[in-house]
Design an enzyme around this catalytic site. Sequence first.
Site, PDB file in Angstrom:
ATOM      1  N   SER A 254       0.686  -1.127  -0.181  1.00 20.23           N
ATOM      2  CA  SER A 254      -0.085   0.002  -0.001  1.00 20.23           C
ATOM      3  C   SER A 254       1.030   1.145   0.085  1.00 20.23           C
ATOM      4  CB  SER A 254      -0.912   0.073   1.305  1.00 20.23           C
ATOM      5  OG  SER A 254      -1.652  -1.056   1.161  1.00 20.23           O
ATOM      6  N   SER A 292      -3.175  -3.799  -3.062  1.00 20.46           N
ATOM      7  CA  SER A 292      -2.480  -2.437  -2.613  1.00 20.46           C
ATOM      8  C   SER A 292      -3.610  -1.399  -2.468  1.00 20.46           C
ATOM      9  CB  SER A 292      -1.706  -1.922  -3.934  1.00 20.46           C
ATOM     10  OG  SER A 292      -1.090  -0.887  -3.487  1.00 20.46           O
ATOM     11  N   ASP A 294      -4.067   2.137  -2.221  1.00 15.60           N
ATOM     12  CA  ASP A 294      -3.464   3.398  -2.584  1.00 15.60           C
ATOM     13  C   ASP A 294      -4.242   4.610  -2.326  1.00 15.60           C
ATOM     14  OD1 ASP A 294      -1.075   1.712  -3.244  1.00 15.60           O
ATOM     15  OD2 ASP A 294      -2.281   1.253  -4.936  1.00 15.60           O
TER      16      ASP A 294
END
Length: 379
Positions: A254, A292, A294
């Site tokens: 992340s 992830s 983000d």
Amino acid sequence: MLPSLLGAQVRARALGLAPGVFTPGTHNAITDVAGVRVGHATVSEGDSLRTGVTAILPHGGDLYRDRVPAALHVGNGFGKLLGVTQLRELGELETPILLTCTLCIWPAGDALAQWMLAKPENGNVRSINPVVGETNDGGLNTTRSRVGIGSAVRDALARADSGAVAEGSVGAGHGTIMFGWKGGMGTSSRVLPASLGGYTVGVLVQGNYGGVLQMAGVPIGQLLGRYAFQRDVAPVTSPRRAPGDAGAERGDGSCMIVIATDAPLLARNLERLGARAIMGLARTGSSASNGSGDYVLAFSTNPRVRRNPDATVSTNDELGNEAMSALFQAVTEATEEALYNALLMATPVSNRTATVKPLPVDSVRLFLRARGIQPQKLR
């Protein structure tokens, strides 16, 4: 061990990595936006607790009554972000922003709420909306153990200051990993020319993600033999897994990105600004994998667009859409450089099972020089 494998703390410009056309501010940091302060508190105990807290304060005044416009952009939503429904609804911040580990957001949020409510001027405040972001530092940190997080929040807030910002394996970046190497905190800024408004854009990142690392277009990850999907595309030549490298195999991880600017922007254009930060993230080799998270949080410190919660009428002098393109360019550049700084300023961190080492800077320097990339003036 060869010197090229030891790593050394340098900022990106020491290697010639100076993305874009605009010039950084004095410190090449988010704190180049006047009034913004950053504080870190690192938590390292025993053989397994490797995490921390980073605090970002938009200004030094009454954050609850002198609120800054703010917005969230989600690149990929695999994560936890405390306080964002109200932030999106109202388009403003009423507390500092905290960054920490994935299971630490709740004790961190509670500590931040207590810190705000304890202020004498907030004696009659009935509710507070702490905003806390996270990345999963479980490769180095025992994430279920949240010992010391409340204390770390108070320490990070107390240490928050303007000027140069510590980078690398500090605060919320203490346990993070990027592309299979040690990650961390990074920052950068850009100042627009007077002809474009003279505004400053600053970025702070908590890097903890993977992909196929590239720097200024140079395929560093492939040249060093460590990149996502390597076992699938080059199974014969793939090296044995490096410590802490499990999340990098498919690019998981992340990234939290915080943007500050003194340009007079409201939530709509701040969200547009945040979307361009993802372009800077992509330039480093991230494809925002399924695993992830983000996220980009953006705020404006300009007094012309601040809000008082008791006001019944709000009048704002906001920058027009046609003036946004230069800011988009600036934030893309600053995000890319901040992420390079997070990698290059990291130092080794060990837990009971492994040591995660930083990017081998000497090798990176040779790869860049081979392509004509030379050191820049340091900032």
